[in-house]
Write an enzyme that holds these catalytic residues in place. Structure first.
Site, mmCIF file in Angstrom:
data_model
loop_
_atom_site.group_PDB
_atom_site.id
_atom_site.type_symbol
_atom_site.label_atom_id
_atom_site.label_comp_id
_atom_site.label_asym_id
_atom_site.label_seq_id
_atom_site.Cartn_x
_atom_site.Cartn_y
_atom_site.Cartn_z
ATOM 1 N N LYS A 188 0.833 -1.210 0.000
ATOM 2 C CA LYS A 188 0.000 0.000 0.000
ATOM 3 C C LYS A 188 0.869 1.263 0.000
ATOM 4 O O LYS A 188 2.100 1.174 -0.017
ATOM 5 C CB LYS A 188 -0.956 -0.025 1.199
HETATM 6 C C1 LIG Z 1 -5.409 -4.170 1.461
HETATM 7 C C2 LIG Z 1 -6.854 -3.982 1.465
HETATM 8 C C3 LIG Z 1 -7.657 -4.330 2.562
HETATM 9 C C4 LIG Z 1 -7.143 -5.087 3.765
HETATM 10 O O1 LIG Z 1 -6.088 -4.525 4.395
HETATM 11 P P1 LIG Z 1 -5.152 -5.437 5.342
HETATM 12 O O2 LIG Z 1 -4.275 -4.427 6.001
HETATM 13 O O3 LIG Z 1 -4.396 -6.363 4.446
HETATM 14 O O4 LIG Z 1 -6.025 -6.155 6.291
HETATM 15 C C5 LIG Z 1 -9.012 -4.036 2.510
HETATM 16 N N1 LIG Z 1 -9.559 -3.448 1.440
HETATM 17 C C6 LIG Z 1 -8.836 -3.128 0.351
HETATM 18 C C7 LIG Z 1 -9.507 -2.464 -0.794
HETATM 19 C C8 LIG Z 1 -7.465 -3.396 0.328
HETATM 20 O O5 LIG Z 1 -6.769 -3.083 -0.767
#
Ligand SMILES: *Cc1c(COP(=O)(O)O)cnc(C)c1O
Length: 385
Positions: A188
Site C-alpha cells: 500500500k
Molecule cells: C489491502 C486492502 C484491505 C485489507 O487490508 P489489510 O491491512 O491487508 O487487512 C481491505 N480493502 C482493500 C480495498 C485493500 O486493498
C-alpha cells in the site's frame, strides 16, 4: 522477477524503529498517538485510530456504526475480500453494487437504482462501503448524497488510496463519509508491515473504535456500571478485541508518512509513462475521473481480447515467465465459492465480471526504475504483438 508492488524502507525508517525499541514503550505508547495525529492531520480529519491491519479497521468501524445481525452492508464486487468479510464478522449480510465500467469504482447510477428498489422492499443497507479501487476515489459526493437520502452510513474503503485526493481535498478527510479506512500492508501507499487505521470526524466513533481495539475496556467512570474499586479499576463495557498496533510499527508508519507525497508523485509519473507507452496497444487503462488524483496503488491494463490472439491467462503466464511479476486485482468477491453460498452467481454484476476477465496489474511502486519499467513495457508490447 520485477514484483507488482514493493515497500520503500530507508535508513531513517530503521532509525525511527530503533529509537522505539530502545524506549520505554514498544506498544500502545506515544508513537501510536503521534502516528494517529500525523495521519489525521495529513488527511484533514479530526481523529484517527491505529489498529493491527486494514481488515481490523473495517471490522471495528462497522461495529462502531452498530452493524449487526439483521443488517445489510453493500460494497463493490471489485475489492479485496476484507471489504465484504467485515460485514460477516458482525453477523450482517453482504450485497454488492456493480462498478462503473470506466473507473471500476462503485457506480452511483447502479447504487441509486438498488437503493430505490431496496427502499420499496424495506431492505435498505445500514452501511455502504465504496472502495477507492487502485487508488482512485469513488464519486463520493453523489454516493454520500444518495446515502443521506436513505439514511445509510458510509465507510470509505481507502486502503488503496492514502495520498490520493478528491475534489481538491485529501482522501480520508471524511467530508463525504462517517469514516475512512486505511491499510499499511507493504504494497500500500505507506507501510507498517501490517497495520491499519480508522479516520473519522466523529468523536464518538473515534472513542468507540479505540475501546473496541482493546477488549471493549474503559477507564472513564461515566461509562462504568460499578463504582470504581480504586485507581487500578477498568471495566469491560462491551465485547472488543486485541486489534492494537505496536509503537514499533507506528514509528515506521510516521517515518514513512513523511515521504508519502514523494511516493505518490513517483507512482503517478510511472503511471503516466505506462499510459503513453501503451497508447497504440489494444489495452485500456482505468479511466481517471477529472475531479480526483489517484494515489496510484495499482496500474491495471484491460486487454482488448477480441484483437489479440492470446487469452488473458496466456498473456499473464508469458509475462510471468519473462520475469514481470504481474498480478490480477481483484477476483470479484461475489464469484468466490464461499460467497456463492449466499446466493450470488455469475452474471450478477456484469461490469465487474467483464473487467475481471481482461484485467492485468503491472508493476508499480516507488523504487521501480525507468529502466525496469522500460523492460515491463517492452515485454508487454512483445507479448501483445
Ligand atoms: C489491502 C486492502 C484491505 C485489507 O487490508 P489489510 O491491512 O491487508 O487487512 C481491505 N480493502 C482493500 C480495498 C485493500 O486493498
Amino acid at each position: 522477477m520485477i514484483p507488482y508492488g514493493r515497500q520503500n524502507i530507508t535508513a531513517g525508517d530503521v532509525k525511527a524503529v530503533s529509537a522505539v525499541l530502545g524506549s520505554d514503550w514498544i506498544t500502545q505508547g506515544p508513537a501510536i498517538e503521534q502516528f494517529e495525529r500525523a495521519v489525521a492531520d495529513y488527511c484533514g480529519a479530526e481523529y484517527a485510530v491505529a489498529v493491527s491491519n486494514g481488515t481490523a479497521a473495517l471490522h471495528l468501524a462497522a461495529l462502531a456504526l452498530d452493524l449487526g445481525p439483521g443488517d445489510q452492508l453493500w460494497t463493490s464486487p471489485i475489492t479485496f475480500l476484507a471489504s465484504a468479510n467485515c460485514a460477516l464478522y458482525c453477523g450482517a449480510k453482504v450485497d454488492f453494487v456493480d462498478v462503473d465500467p470506466a473507473t471500476i469504482t462503485m457506480d452511483p447510477v447502479a447504487l441509486d437504482q438498488k437503493l430505490a428498489e431496496a427502499a420499496n422492499h424495506n431492505e435498505l443497507p445500514a452501511i455502504i462501503i465504496p472502495v477507492h479501487f487502485a487508488g482512485q476515489s469513488c464519486n463520493m459526493e453523489t454516493i454520500k448524497a444518495l446515502a443521506d437520502q436513505y439514511d445509510v452510513r458510509v465507510m470509505e474503503d481507502a486502503c488503496q488510496a492514502l495520498g490520493g485526493s478528491y475534489r481538491m481535498s485529501k482522501i480520508g478527510d471524511c467530508r463525504h463519509s462517517d469514516a475512512a479506512i486505511f491499510s499499511f500492508h507493504p504494497v500500500k501507499s505507506i507501510t507498517t508491515g501490517e497495520g491499519g487505521m480508522v479516520v473519522t470526524n466523529d468523536k464518538k466513533m473515534c472513542e468507540r473504535v479505540k475501546r473496541l481495539r482493546s477488549h471493549g475496556v474503559t477507564r472513564s467512570e461515566e461509562l462504568m456500571q460499578e463504582k470504581t474499586h480504586g485507581p487500578w479499576y477498568y471495566e469491560q463495557v462491551e465485547l472488543g478485541f486485541n486489534y492494537r498496533l505496536t509503537d514499533i510499527q507506528a514509528a515506521l508508519g510516521k517515518s514513512q508518512l513523511d515521504r508519502l507525497d514523494s511516493f505518490v508523485s513517483r507512482r503517478a509519473e510511472l503511471a503516466a509513462r505506462y499510459s503513453r507507452a501503451f497508447s497504440d496497444l489494444p489495452v485500456t487503462p482505468l479511466t481517471q475521473a477529472a475531479d480526483q488524483q489517484s494515489a496510484w496503488h495499482l496500474y491495471v491494463i484491460q486487454i482488448d481480447l477480441a484483437s489479440v490472439s492470446l487469452s488473458r491467462r496466456e498473456i499473464f503466464e508469458a509475462l510471468r515467465i519473462a520475469g514481470i511479476g504481474v498480478n490480477v486485482h481483484h477476483i470479484p468477491v461475489h464469484l468466490q465459492p464461499f460467497y456463492s453460498a449466499f446466493g450470488f452467481a455469475p452474471g450478477d454484476f456484469p461490469h465487474a465480471e467483464n473487467y475481471y476477465k481482461r484485467a492485468i496489474t503491472l508493476p508499480l511502486y516507488k523504487d521501480l526504475t525507468d529502466a525496469q519499467q522500460d523492460e515491463v513495457i517492452a515485454t508487454v508490447k512483445a507479448t501483445l504483438s
